[in-house]
Every structure is written in structure tokens, then in C-alpha cells.
Scaffold this active site. Sequence first.
Site, short mmCIF file in Angstrom:
data_model
loop_
_atom_site.label_atom_id
_atom_site.label_comp_id
_atom_site.label_asym_id
_atom_site.label_seq_id
_atom_site.Cartn_x
_atom_site.Cartn_y
_atom_site.Cartn_z
N TYR A 141 7.97 10.44 -12.67
CA TYR A 141 7.52 9.77 -13.90
C TYR A 141 6.53 10.64 -14.69
O TYR A 141 6.30 10.41 -15.86
CB TYR A 141 6.85 8.43 -13.58
CG TYR A 141 7.82 7.36 -13.10
CD1 TYR A 141 9.17 7.62 -13.00
CD2 TYR A 141 7.36 6.11 -12.75
CE1 TYR A 141 10.05 6.65 -12.56
CE2 TYR A 141 8.23 5.13 -12.31
CZ TYR A 141 9.58 5.41 -12.22
OH TYR A 141 10.44 4.45 -11.77
N LYS A 189 13.57 10.61 0.88
CA LYS A 189 14.97 11.04 0.77
C LYS A 189 15.02 12.47 1.31
O LYS A 189 15.41 13.42 0.62
CB LYS A 189 15.41 10.95 -0.70
CG LYS A 189 16.89 11.13 -0.94
CD LYS A 189 17.75 9.99 -0.48
CE LYS A 189 19.22 10.30 -0.72
NZ LYS A 189 20.12 9.41 0.01
N ASP A 221 17.75 4.84 0.58
CA ASP A 221 18.95 4.00 0.46
C ASP A 221 19.04 3.01 1.62
O ASP A 221 19.40 1.84 1.42
CB ASP A 221 20.22 4.86 0.33
CG ASP A 221 20.15 6.16 1.12
OD1 ASP A 221 19.13 6.39 1.78
OD2 ASP A 221 21.12 6.93 1.09
N ASP A 245 8.55 2.05 -7.10
CA ASP A 245 8.78 1.18 -8.26
C ASP A 245 10.01 0.31 -8.01
O ASP A 245 10.00 -0.92 -8.17
CB ASP A 245 8.99 2.08 -9.50
CG ASP A 245 9.00 1.29 -10.79
OD1 ASP A 245 8.67 0.10 -10.76
OD2 ASP A 245 9.37 1.86 -11.83
N ASP A 249 10.07 -3.88 -6.82
CA ASP A 249 10.72 -4.91 -7.64
C ASP A 249 11.82 -5.63 -6.85
O ASP A 249 11.97 -6.84 -6.94
CB ASP A 249 11.32 -4.30 -8.91
CG ASP A 249 10.32 -4.31 -10.06
OD1 ASP A 249 9.12 -4.52 -9.79
OD2 ASP A 249 10.72 -4.12 -11.22
#
Length: 368
Positions: A141, A189, A221, A245, A249
Site C-alpha cells: 500500500y 506467502k 490462501d 486488510d 474484513d
Amino acid sequence: MKRKVAVLPGDGIGKEVMEGSMKVLNAVADRFGHTFEFHFARIGGAAIDQEGMPLPEETLNTCKKSDAVLLGAVGGPKWENLPGHLRPERGLLGIRKELGLFANLRPVTAFDSLIDASPLKADRIKGVDMLIVRELTGGLYFGTPSERRNNGKEVVDTLHYTRDEMERIIDQGFEAAQKRNKKLTSVDKANVLESSRMWREVVEEKALNYPDVEVEHMLVDAAAMKLVQNPAYFDVIVTENLFGDILSDEASMITGSLGMLPSASLRSDGFGMYEPVHGSAPDIEGKNIANPLAMILSSAMMLKYSFDMNEEAESIEKAVKEVLDAGYYTSDLANGSPKALGTDAMIKKVIYQLEEADATAGIMEAYA
Ligand code: NAD
């Protein structure tokens, strides 16, 4: 104990739910013999209207002079067409950056009495009580501004982290796990990303300092699947900005209502800003139907993480649970039932429950 709290109600229902937090904190102060001094300041649309900018210098100074910050929510249709640097959300990003808040903590608790509000089956979510610790200031980001480009045919975003940035958030994850059920899941990851491989190394190094915490690595994942398949499996998850993030959520939907989700954004020294996960909900502003519990639970997080007042924080969490267990809901949780409590009535119920516990403690002492 005396503590200074910067109060930034913001916009929309932010003002309505903030009322609840302050009243509940006053009730806690009476019960435990503390003083919370509230210092008000504007942010978001409210600051744009009065001072022409979403994060005035005076607001920042009020926050810097305080021991912690409570924030309601910012934004609304009135300010949607302003240029980017003047939009209310800029206030939010700016304050996190200016105060150096790099760790975002989001607890997700499935209250037994609200299990039917979840989109997942009851047997999957029973007992869910997890905390997601997300890095807030690095990664994809933010990247390296000079490398970020889009020429119409090719586009580049960069993922940048320093080892120090990883160390401080991973420490937060371990410390949080130590205070809870001592199980930490580090999400990355590492089969693809170089940054994740360094992340794993840092987790392994840090684990030596927290021998009482059981730690595991999980690919992002797999974590996304596990959150739906068996969310009760998790205690504390620690992860970088983008993964955090998305996963936070996803996890937040387990409880079924945005109105129940508190959050904290912290620095290493314990200073923090506490806010509900929900926004300013302009669709229900001024109707006295907003659920104040996410904001009230955010103030409980403030007591726990910034003021080390664990018993006080638990008294708020217990009062909220008891009110829900007794069948009192706001309309977001009660499927629009006409019997649902309004914002004010819900705040009163929580305070009554806190005071009730106080009165009972008094009786028990008298008989001790
Ligand atoms: P929102 O969270 O404000 O509302 C989404 C839906 O959930 C709405 O239907 C709303 O009525 C409901 N809702 C939210 N909080 C509730 C509560 N406490 N009780 C009952 N119902 C509740 O998200 P949105 O509609 O996408 O955004 C509205 C504004 O808020 C926008 O300007 C957005 O930019 C801003 N926003 C701010 C924050 C923040 O300040 N942290 C976060 C998200 C959105």
C-alpha cells in the site's frame, strides 16, 4: 489513576456512538476510582466544515498531548466530491501516520446470543474468539513512491518492508498472544514472495523470546480458507498490511454485524487510537438506531492496551455480553424488530449492567 483521552467524534453516527463510550468510561471511572479527562477535537468532515482541512494541526496536538485517542468515524456524502487531499478519509490516514500507529488490532468474537446474525453456520462459529494483528504502515500500500508508475501499458506497485518494521509488528503479535491463549499464527506467502521469506525468518528469531507461545506459519490462501472452515481454530493472527486488510474484513463478517467490531491502532510504547471498524453510516445518522457497542468495546480495548486496566476493560466486555445474553439488541442485530433498543437505550443498559455489578460487589464485600 488519571488519564487524558483525546475524543474525536468525527462525522455521522461517530458522534452518537462516541457519547456511549464517554458515558461508559465515566461509569468505569466511578467504579474503579479513576479519572478520564476528555479533550475534544475535530477530524474528517466536521474539521473540513469548520477549519477547511480534514486533520487540523490543533487536532494532532490534542492527540499528542493525550494518553490515548478515541475516534468515531469520518466521511459522508457531503464531502464525497472534494479533491483527494481534502477528503475526510485523508484525516484518518494522516492521523495514523503522524502518530506512528503501525499495528492494527481487530478482535473478532462470536457472542453466543448473536450466533444467528452470522452468515456462517452456528456450529462453525461457536467459540470464535480471535485477534488479528495487521501491519499498517508498510508493504504494497505504500511501496517506494519513485517506483510506482502507470504509463497506460505497464503498471508497477512495489512491496517494501524493512526488517525493523517486521520485527516491531511481529513482537506485537507475540505480546498479544502472551496475553491471550498463547497461540500465534503467522500468515505469509513464503512460497512466492521474498518479503514473506524474511518475515518467516523474523518470526522464527522472535519466537525464541516468547517460549510460552506456540507459533505456526500459514500461507495466506490457506488462512483465508481456514477462517471460513474453522474460525475457532485461531487465537492470534499476525500478518503484513495487504493480507491483514483482506483477512480482517473476511473475519469481521463472522460476527454478522459491523456494529459489534472494535479496533485499535498502536505504537510500541502503548499509545493507541481506538475506533469502531464501521464507518459514519450516513443512512442511519440522527435516527438513534446506531449500535454503540463497537465504539464501547473500542474504549475497553483502550483500557486494556494503553492503560493496562485489564479488570476495568473486562468489566465493560462482561456488561456488553450480559446485555446481549439478556436479549437486548439494537436494530442491526434484531433484524429490524420494532422491539429493538435505540442507541441511547442500549448505552443505558450497558451502564446499568456495569453499575449492577458494582452494587453486587458491594454486597459481597459486606458479607466477606
Ligand atoms: P458504513 O460502515 O458507514 O455503513 C455500512 C452499513 O452498515 C450501513 O448500512 C450502515 O447503516 C451500517 N452500519 C454501520 N455501522 C453501524 C452501526 N454502528 N450500527 C448499525 N448499523 C451500522 O460504511 P459505508 O456506508 O461504506 O461508508 C459510509 C461513510 O463512512 C463513507 O464516507 C466512508 O468513506 C466512511 N467510512 C469511514 C470509516 C472510518 O471512519 N473508519 C470506515 C468505513 C467507512
